[in-house]
Enzyme design. Sequence first.
Site, mmCIF file in Angstrom:
data_model
loop_
_atom_site.group_PDB
_atom_site.id
_atom_site.type_symbol
_atom_site.label_atom_id
_atom_site.label_comp_id
_atom_site.label_asym_id
_atom_site.label_seq_id
_atom_site.Cartn_x
_atom_site.Cartn_y
_atom_site.Cartn_z
ATOM 1 N N GLY A 99 65.993 62.327 50.708
ATOM 2 C CA GLY A 99 65.543 61.385 49.699
ATOM 3 C C GLY A 99 66.633 60.701 48.897
ATOM 4 N N LYS A 102 70.059 58.154 52.680
ATOM 5 C CA LYS A 102 70.991 58.245 53.820
ATOM 6 C C LYS A 102 70.721 57.142 54.838
ATOM 7 C CE LYS A 102 69.837 62.404 55.037
ATOM 8 N NZ LYS A 102 68.837 62.663 53.985
ATOM 9 N N ASP A 126 67.272 62.524 62.614
ATOM 10 C CA ASP A 126 66.306 63.097 61.670
ATOM 11 C C ASP A 126 64.928 63.113 62.325
ATOM 12 O OD1 ASP A 126 64.679 63.826 59.577
ATOM 13 O OD2 ASP A 126 65.567 62.429 58.140
#
Length: 413
Positions: A99, A102, A126
């Site tokens: 959060g 990135k 991710d």
Amino acid sequence: MTTAACCFRSTSLPSSFSIHKKFAVKRNSNAVSFMGLLSFSPKTSSFSTGLISISLKQRRSKDSFQVRAVAAPSEAVSGFDEMVAGTQRKYYMLGGKGGVGKTSCAASLAVKFANNGHPTLVVSTDPAHSLSDSFAQDLTGGQLVPVEGPDFPLFALEINPEKAREEFRNVTQKDGGTGVKDFMDGMGLGMLVEQLGELKLGELLDTPPPGLDEAIAISKVIQFLESQEYSMFTRIVFDTAPTGHTLRLLSLPDFLDASIGKILKLREKIASATSAIKSVFGQEQNRQGASDKLERLRERMVKVRELFRDTDSTEFVIVTIPTVMAVSESSRLSESLKKENVPVKRLIVNQIIPPSASDCKFCAMKRKDQMRALEMIKSDSELSSLMLIEAPLVDVEIRGVPALRFMGDIIWK
């Protein structure tokens, strides 16, 4: 820190990408081609691969991208000139607490590289991908997708762990689990299961093992190192998962290297065991070939491990926000990266609130907390030595190439 009014109007040039087996490096005002499988010409609009040709029509934005106020710290210099001019450092990994932005920072860096003449690939490791949201373009499917907008080639790749898990479950149900080998072969890890012979892999591996996401990401990194398909990219930017996943990704090559070493030693002991045990692993004449495959995999893992730790070709950029909790986690991440010998040079502090002469009580308190967090960074033994880049909080959502270009011009100076 100063407050500035900014306005950025989206502009995009017609562009094209084409795939060839062989071509030389050429540069002129109208076209650029690179060694590898891909080429780019900013004056045409076609994408071809083999016998298939796909037309890419880029839309010219009619709406302007406006930011009414941003914090623009004059001292926040990222050293981008050195990043873009170097010929060796090719891999940039951005990571940190969940959060903190990135993906926006990684995407803006990729756009900046592409607009400065580097054919660039941005990869999301991710499991909760947001590259598609950041670029405002569908990048799903686990394949290279050309990003619309930049003047030079920019491709994006979202590694698809859910699809991989589903494939894993399907192949473990097939032929008593022998399909596992085919699946793992596609990841570059097939030889790990090849040596288990006639064991009931479907029963042993009915669900994906822990770390499968990271294993898939590692297999992609191996492809980046070895496949001609990726040789044209002079910059590869990784948008990594939150801290825990990233550390597991970086430590996985060590784990696999050690595991393969143990398997090889075990095979040496089994080689002189009973014929019943020998039958599980195959005939005598196949034993050496299997060991050779494991040794080759081990060498590839060592190659990836060296890449992660190579200060000349790789850099890890920590991204955080100015809160005590985020700074504390970033400090622990920096410490862990140093233990893994991963090169870290820059720290981005994102979402800094700009100063204002008419602060409300909430804004004043929030800014006071942020200043406290920034002071923590300056006194922290792990973070104080890093190059500090202060990124402002803007009053719009950073989404789409024009917005990412604007953000990149603020952060990557």
